[in-house]
Design a protein around this motif. Structure first.
Motif: not given
Length: 708
Positions: A150-179
């Protein structure tokens, strides 16, 4: 008690005739109204229906004056495009398009999930704070266990105009461990089929090029074309550049171009790997002319024979390049092609051929009193590097039919008449030969199937006998045999009167072919097939496959047999053999065995043993006429020690030389949202600068429901 209320939504009750807003339906166990009638509260199993939205909650209130919906407790909100939102509290206005969410858990159309402490939604942008994003499912046994990734982020923005998800200050976690963590990352939303961006990298290690990392980048040019840049950076040889361009046209036409090159930092001392610059080009395309005709090409070019295998770009040891035009109309077919064959192995053999051109034509004809007439033609001009050349024009008319008598005997007659005009030049003899050859092929097959239902299943026993004649073909020794060199006599072609794979030679003479087929559909759901048979020559006109390796070199052929069993796609067994009565030996033995149970184990074994006298395809490099026997065993095994983790192993062992040819063992993780492979591979095959090599492979895939 269930209450239902219909509300004509507007700024007030007094404005009910104003149709600016569609109707709202409220349903609940209890409905209460405010003193001024502007607010309606639904309590107990409350439901709100509005446009394409449905909201369920413990409590829902609607204020008509400010067009605001407030819901509390066990909230589920579903929108028409399958977006599903679960929350503790929501406050929505402006036709449910704007508002605040507390304790959000959203499932998007593509199956991805966003969990957040709070969120704000609006017409063009949705913002989720302290959010998690993933495609994974929760554990079945323990709902508190972590997602696979999962991606853990301070903020996730669903920009519907540009059709994208923007993640801010993101951490990638694998099996609950930050990679790892990054400041910003964007990802196309479910409405986007293709978008430019980096694809997942892969890692390998080789004795030759050292550490290697491939980092693909997809660049979308327009709706119908894109380019993938896949630089392969190696620690010992430098970067290898790999580019693939794809284009699809509206009429179904498509183009693909894939050039690669590397300027080696440390070339091998052995040719052809001793060159600095090595490159390749693969391209194919299909261009639709109309609903019946198309033209296209499929070509491969390389600077040398080992480059693509050395860097894992293409494992083939032989390939051909061709350009063609072909048409198909009902049962009628025509094709014109130019083909160039190339061998990539370091073998002493006849130089590979070019066909300039090859023409094929097939026309099906049904007359008033006779059906199944096929008229065909084949024209080919074969050239080789040492100036051998042969032009052959073949025309043939064929008729076949199938009759069933009252007592169940199936009679299948076949007749064909063929003419070959051949102009052949043999450079080694400096001799030109012209031949005009006529041949007739007459055969009839008799089969008598017996059906029987037993306590163990339904079975069919089918004895067969065929009589065949092809007139004496006396010209085979005067030709350059280009397309009829190899032959595999088995139960699949035993009842074919002319078993030649090509046109240059003909399997002539008079024959009797006998055999027995057995079929069983057992009560367990499996199917079993067995066949045995042989061919007997009635004259001495067998001019085609009179070589010992063919199995048909005597009046009595070898005995061929096969066994096959398939059970519910979990068990498969196949065995083919050829028994030489003169030597009292089995010249050919081929065994394939597979057994598997999804998420538990998978096992496959292949054993091949072909005697030297029967192995035309395997010759000594120093002496091509000296045939070498083949005796190999290969296998693949995968065992799951958990539902998602498994160990995978494969290898090939040469029994004749007591040598392991290649082996691989690895660890695999595969669940609904992540695939991960790490493997160690040894390849002991050598060919010039391709030497014994050990490699470490690492592949990583985050699964999504998206299609690029």
């Amino acid at each position: 008690m269930l209450f239902l209320v219909f509300i004509c939504a507007g700024n007030s009750f007094a404005n009910q005739s104003d149709n600016t807003y569609p109707s709202i339906y409220l349903e609940a166990d209890n409905l209460t109204y405010s003193e001024d009638g502007s607010t309606i509260s639904a309590l107990g199993n409350a439901k709100l229906f509005y446009k394409n939205y449905t909201i369920q909650a413990d409590e829902i209130s609607y204020n008509q004056n400010i067009d605001q919906v407030v819901a509390f407790g066990n909230i589920t909100m579903i929108e028409k495009n399958n977006i599903r939102l679960e929350a503790n509290k929501i406050i929505l206005s402006n036709e449910l398009k704007e508002g605040f969410i507390e304790g959000a858990n959203m499932i998007l159309q593509d199956g991805s999930k966003i969990r957040a402490e709070s969120g704000e939604i609006s017409t063009n942008e949705n913002i989720f704070r302290n959010a998690n994003y993933t495609f994974c499912k929760e554990c079945i046994k323990d709902t508190n266990c972590p997602y696979t990734w999962e991606f853990v982020a301070d903020e996730v923005v669903h920009d519907q105009s540009n059709k994208k998800l923007v993640f801010k200050n993101i951490k990638f976690k694998l099996l609950d461990k930050t990679i790892f963590g990054i400041q910003r990352f964007s990802y196309p939303d479910f409405s986007v089929k293709r978008q430019s961006g980096f694809l997942l990298p892969s890692y390998t290690y080789s004795n030759f090029y050292g550490h290697g990392i491939k980092t693909p980048y997809l660049y979308v040019i327009d709706e119908s074309s894109d380019i993938t840049f896949s630089p392969f950076t190696t620690s010992r040889q430098g970067p290898l550049f790999d580019v693939e361009y794809r284009k699809e046209l509206r009429d179904g036409s498509k183009i693909n171009v894939n050039p690669t090159f590397i300027y080696q930092s440390n070339p091998s001392n052995t040719a052809p790997g001793n060159e600095k610059l090595r490159a390749s080009l693969k391209t194919d395309g299909t261009m639709v002319i109309n609903d019946k005709f198309e033209w296209g090409w499929n070509t491969t070019f390389a600077s040398d024979e080992t480059y693509m295998r050395k860097y894992g770009l293409d494992p083939r040891t032989k390939y051909n390049s061709n350009i063609y035009i072909k048409g198909l109309n009902d049962r009628n077919y025509t094709s014109l092609a130019a083909i160039n064959y190339r061998n990539l192995l370091n073998e002493v053999e006849t130089p590979q051929a070019s066909l300039l051109p090859r023409f094929d034509y097939l026309y099906s004809l049904d007359l008033p009193y006779i059906d199944n007439i096929i008229i065909s033609a084949n024209i080919v001009n074969t050239k080789r590097e040492q100036d051998d050349e042969q032009i052959r024009i073949t025309n043939q008319i064929n008729w076949n039919e199938r009759y069933v008598t009252n007592n169940g005997v199936v009679i299948s007659p076949n007749f064909s008449f063929r003419n070959d005009w051949i102009d052949s030049y043999d450079e080694s003899d400096n001799q030109n030969t012209q031949i005009n050859r006529f041949s007739s092929d007459i055969s009839t097959t008799f089969a008598w199937p017996f059906f029987n239902k037993t306590s163990y299943g339904k079975q069919i026993i089918e004895p067969k006998i065929a009589l065949g004649f092809i007139n004496d073909e006396k010209t085979s020794q005067d030709l350059i045999n280009e397309d009829s060199k190899t032959f595999n006599f088995n139960t699949l072609n035993i009842f074919e009167n002319n078993r030649s794979l090509g046109f240059d030679r003909i399997d002539s003479g008079s024959k009797i072919m006998i055999g027995l087929d057995y079929f069983l559909d057992d009560l367990l759901g499996g199917s079993f097939e067995a066949s045995i048979g042989k061919s007997m020559q009635l004259d001495n006109h067998a001019t085609h496959f009179d070589e010992e390796w063919s199995g048909t070199d005597n009046y009595n052929s070898d005995i061929v047999g096969s066994l096959n069993y398939n059970y519910d796609e979990t068990l498969f067994f196949d065995y083919k053999t050829r028994y030489n009565e003169e030597t009292n030996k089995f010249d050919v033995n081929e065994l394939n065995f597979e057994i598997k149970e999804p998420k538990e184990y998978s096992l496959g074994i292949n054993y091949t043993r072909i005697g030297s006298d029967a192995n035309w395809l395997n010759s000594d490099i120093a002496d091509p006429q000296n045939h070498i026997g083949l005796n190999e065993i290969s296998g693949l095994a995968e065992f799951n020690f958990t539902n998602d983790w498994s160990v995978v192993s494969s290898g090939t062992f040469d029994i004749r030389t007591d040598r392991l040819l290649k082996s691989q063992i690895g660890l695999r993780f595969d669940d609904d949202c992540l695939a991960f492979d790490i493997a160690y591979r040894e390849n002991l095959f050598t060919d010039r600068d391709i030497t014994k090599d050990r490699a470490l492979l690492l592949n990583f895939e985050l699964k999504t429901n998206k299609t690029y």
